[in-house]
Design a protein around this motif. Structure first.
Motif, short mmCIF file in Angstrom:
data_model
loop_
_atom_site.label_atom_id
_atom_site.label_comp_id
_atom_site.label_asym_id
_atom_site.label_seq_id
_atom_site.Cartn_x
_atom_site.Cartn_y
_atom_site.Cartn_z
N ILE A 83 15.80 -2.78 -3.73
CA ILE A 83 14.97 -2.58 -4.92
C ILE A 83 13.65 -1.96 -4.49
CG2 ILE A 83 13.83 -3.74 -6.84
CD1 ILE A 83 15.95 -5.99 -6.38
N THR A 84 13.25 -0.90 -5.12
CA THR A 84 12.02 -0.20 -4.76
C THR A 84 10.80 -0.93 -5.32
OG1 THR A 84 13.13 1.94 -4.67
CG2 THR A 84 10.74 1.96 -4.97
N VAL A 85 9.82 -1.10 -4.45
CA VAL A 85 8.53 -1.68 -4.84
C VAL A 85 7.48 -0.60 -4.69
CG1 VAL A 85 6.85 -3.49 -4.41
CG2 VAL A 85 9.29 -3.93 -3.97
N LEU A 86 6.83 -0.24 -5.79
CA LEU A 86 5.82 0.82 -5.76
C LEU A 86 4.49 0.27 -5.24
CD1 LEU A 86 6.60 2.52 -9.17
CD2 LEU A 86 7.29 3.28 -6.88
N PRO A 87 3.63 1.12 -4.71
CA PRO A 87 2.31 0.67 -4.23
C PRO A 87 1.54 -0.04 -5.34
CG PRO A 87 2.72 2.93 -3.55
CD PRO A 87 3.82 2.57 -4.50
N THR A 88 0.84 -1.10 -4.95
CA THR A 88 0.10 -1.91 -5.93
C THR A 88 -1.40 -1.67 -5.85
OG1 THR A 88 -0.14 -3.79 -4.42
CG2 THR A 88 1.85 -3.72 -5.80
N THR A 131 0.82 -1.21 0.00
CA THR A 131 0.00 0.00 0.00
C THR A 131 0.85 1.26 0.00
OG1 THR A 131 -0.14 -0.09 2.41
CG2 THR A 131 -1.92 -1.13 1.16
N ALA A 132 2.16 1.08 0.18
CA ALA A 132 3.08 2.22 0.15
C ALA A 132 4.39 1.77 -0.50
CB ALA A 132 3.34 2.73 1.57
N LYS A 133 5.27 2.70 -0.79
CA LYS A 133 6.55 2.36 -1.40
C LYS A 133 7.42 1.61 -0.39
CE LYS A 133 9.40 5.66 -2.55
NZ LYS A 133 9.99 6.80 -3.30
N VAL A 134 7.93 0.43 -0.77
CA VAL A 134 8.77 -0.38 0.10
C VAL A 134 10.01 -0.82 -0.66
CG1 VAL A 134 6.80 -1.17 1.48
CG2 VAL A 134 7.51 -2.49 -0.53
N ARG A 191 18.28 -15.57 0.12
CA ARG A 191 17.56 -14.87 1.19
C ARG A 191 16.90 -13.63 0.60
NH1 ARG A 191 20.93 -14.85 6.95
NH2 ARG A 191 20.76 -17.11 7.35
N VAL A 192 15.65 -13.42 0.99
CA VAL A 192 14.90 -12.23 0.58
C VAL A 192 14.71 -11.37 1.82
CG1 VAL A 192 12.76 -11.36 -0.42
CG2 VAL A 192 13.73 -13.53 -1.24
N TYR A 193 15.13 -10.12 1.75
CA TYR A 193 15.11 -9.20 2.88
C TYR A 193 14.06 -8.11 2.65
CZ TYR A 193 19.76 -11.17 3.80
OH TYR A 193 20.83 -12.02 4.03
N ALA A 194 13.33 -7.79 3.69
CA ALA A 194 12.43 -6.62 3.67
C ALA A 194 13.20 -5.45 4.27
CB ALA A 194 11.16 -6.91 4.45
N ASP A 195 13.74 -4.59 3.41
CA ASP A 195 14.52 -3.44 3.90
C ASP A 195 13.61 -2.36 4.48
OD1 ASP A 195 17.09 -4.47 3.03
OD2 ASP A 195 16.37 -4.08 1.00
N ALA A 196 12.61 -1.99 3.70
CA ALA A 196 11.58 -1.08 4.16
C ALA A 196 10.27 -1.81 3.91
CB ALA A 196 11.64 0.25 3.42
N GLY A 197 9.74 -2.38 4.97
CA GLY A 197 8.70 -3.38 4.77
C GLY A 197 7.29 -2.90 4.98
N GLY A 198 6.42 -3.90 5.18
CA GLY A 198 5.00 -3.67 5.28
C GLY A 198 4.30 -4.11 4.01
#
Length: 589
Positions: free
Chosen positions: A543-548, A525-528, A572-579
């Protein structure tokens, strides 16, 4: 023919699961257990740590195991089922329930998985009539049903060299104010209010001990499960947590012991304190030379302080201690608890083997018609038609068979292997070739901090006052990782609430060396941001993930030029800026 083939395949899967864990099987012990100082030893004098499973829900149903949370004592559930389908069909359901819940294949599997003991929670009404139903007051009518079931269970345990501990879970009249535990009817006298109920309890134990006196694979007699009764101040301390004397409890346990010893000098007597097994005020010292202190442990920290009371009493009175019941938590809690217990030379019995729920080895599958029953009984739906209710009940009873349940390999691994190893294992056989799809929920088997990292891993609400369940979704796996499902797709599970600082590890086998594009399926719901490592080396950073557009609105994210060698690789997959929510990774060469 197709149905038979599916059933055979399910049976094969159970066998294969058993074989996959045989390298962790506990060696068979010699026969005949007894107390020797603070240890439980076998006939050879060898220290024995009991690693067991309780068969809760078989002879005595607790409502929560059936997803019924209102009027949920077994006798009330049965009355309410009779109201839906009538007495004859209700009896048919309960007969099938008792037949299917625990069979030889269950005990065979427990042995193959690595357990060496079983605790049988007994309901007195399968062995004798209620005191008020006796044709002659003060006499005991013995019922073959319970004894026959126990004989069969003992035979299966003997064949597997597994100890069977008899636990009187429901006493005549009931032993506590937690009504579900003992199937207690509060309108009738409890065991503490009725001499007839107390005498029937004593007589039942004498009957059991006389029957099994020469059976070395009977591990012991757990004589009163979880008494919880306020003797001195019932108005303000109804569960006996503050009880100082416990005089009626001690008196009844001494009387039971004397009755057992009149016919059986061999088997261990297991006692439990008041307040669900932990309040031993006024009960010690021991009155028998072959006695075990049992305690129960739920939802608290797994530190030395959490067992200090029982260790102190064990050492003070020179008697062994045993954790007779625990569970109903996450794999992290299970592993930590077992490490703590075995460090203190304390054996354990988990609860339960199976129920409608995911945090036990075997999960009973529900069905839509049965869900209609639980909705109605919990006040959330209309009364179902008799035909649908009967169909739902009988399907549920068929689903009790081990081969029809969901076997949670992660729960078994957390109890049998992970307390003694930090090695990770693939959750599934992840062979990577072109267009392979790897589900996010199929991260490695292993302890927290090694196979995955999650901020909320277990329920410690007894210690903290705050409920925090570990896997918030309550499905598929029992680690700290949150897992949800897409109701529009059958068994479409995904990792949810993937928060900043958390990570997941996947052991894969790559068929062909090369450069791969990894397509992540994500919802946010937000940029992560996320990162990826291969064999401990960074492969893609932040890697930036845009809101979906929503947490169930999954979109694809391509990560290109990921170099993978042939053979075993660790991602390994890391959530750097998560949610965000994480569904899968697709590999394309």
């Amino acid at each position: 023919m197709e149905i038979n083939r599916i059933v055979k395949m399910k049976k094969l899967l159970v066998i294969l699961l058993s074989l996959s864990l045989t390298s962790y099987v506990i060696p068979a012990a010699a026969q005949g257990l007894h107390a020797e100082g603070t240890k439980i030893v076998n006939a050879k004098g060898e220290n024995v740590i009991l690693r067991g499973m309780g068969l809760g829900g078989w002879m005595l149903q607790e409502g929560y195991m059936l997803k019924i949370n209102k009027e949920s004592q077994q006798y009330r559930i049965r009355e309410r089922i009779e109201d839906l389908v009538g007495p004859e069909k209700t009896a048919e359901f309960y007969d099938l329930w008792l037949k299917n819940h625990t069979r030889k294949t269950d005990i065979d599997s427990l042995k193959a998985w690595g357990f060496n003991s079983v605790r049988l929670p007994m309901h007195y009404n399968l062995y004798t009539l209620a005191a008020e139903k006796e044709p002659v007051a003060g006499k005991n009518t013995w019922l073959d049903k319970g004894f026959s079931m126990t004989d069969s269970l003992l035979a299966w345990c003997k064949a597997n060299r597994i100890y069977l501990i008899l636990d009187l879970h429901a006493l005549p009249g009931g032993q506590g104010n937690d009504l579900n535990i003992a199937d207690r009817d509060p309108s009738k006298p409890s065991v503490w209010d009725s001499e007839a109920n107390r005498q029937k309890t004593v007589a039942l134990w004498k009957k059991l001990a006389g029957r099994y006196v020469n059976e070395p694979w009977i591990g012991g007699y757990d004589i009163i499960n979880e008494p919880n009764w306020g003797f001195e101040n019932p108005a303000e301390d109804q569960h006996g947590l503050k009880e100082q004397k416990n005089a009626p409890l001690r008196k009844l346990m001494v009387e039971i012991t004397e009755a057992i010893r009149s016919v059986d000098q061999k088997h261990m007597i297991i006692i439990e304190g008041n307040g669900w097994g932990n309040n031993y005020n006024g009960i010690m010292p021991a009155w028998d030379k072959n006695m075990i202190l049992s305690f129960h442990k739920y939802w608290n920290y797994n530190d030395q302080a959490s067992v200090a009371h029982i260790v102190k009493m064990r050492d003070q009175y020179n008697v062994p201690a045993w954790l007779g019941e625990t569970g109903e938590n996450s794999n992290v809690w299970f592993t930590d608890a077992i490490r703590l217990l075995e460090k203190n030379n304390i054996g354990w019995s988990w609860w339960p083997l199976k129920k409608i729920g995911f945090n036990n080895p075997s999960e009973i599958r529900s069905n839509p018609n049965y869900n209609g029953i639980t909705d109605y009984m919990n006040g959330k739906g209309n009364k179902p038609a008799a035909g649908k209710a009967y169909s739902g009940l009988m399907e549920l009873a068929e689903n009790l068979k081990l081969e029809n349940t969901i076997i949670h390999r992660d729960v078994i691994d957390a109890m049998i292997r992970q307390p003694f190893s930090n090695e990770t294992l693939p959750f599934k056989n992840n062979i990577v070739s072109n267009h392979t799809l790897l589900k996010a929920v199929d991260y490695d088997l292993g302890v927290s901090g090694v196979a995955y990292s999650d901020k909320d891993t277990a329920d410690y609400h007894v210690s903290t006052g705050k409920t925090s369940p570990g896997n918030k979704g309550g499905i598929y796996r029992n680690d700290g990782v949150d897992i949800s499902s897409d109701s529009s797709r059958r068994e479409a599970y995904y990792v949810s609430s993937f928060e900043s600082g958390e990570w997941l590890q996947y052991t894969i086998t790559v068929k062909e060396k090369g450069s791969y594009t990894l397509t992540f399926k994500l919802a946010a719901t937000a940029k992560v941001k996320l990162s990826l490592s291969v064999n401990g080396k960074a492969a893609a950073k932040e890697i930036t993930v845009l809101p979906t557009g929503g947490l169930t609105n999954f979109r694809q994210l391509e990560v290109k030029n990921i170099k993978l060698d042939k053979g075993k690789q660790v991602l390994r997959v890391y959530a750097d800026a998560g949610g965000f929510n994480f569904d899968s990774i697709q590999f394309q060469k």
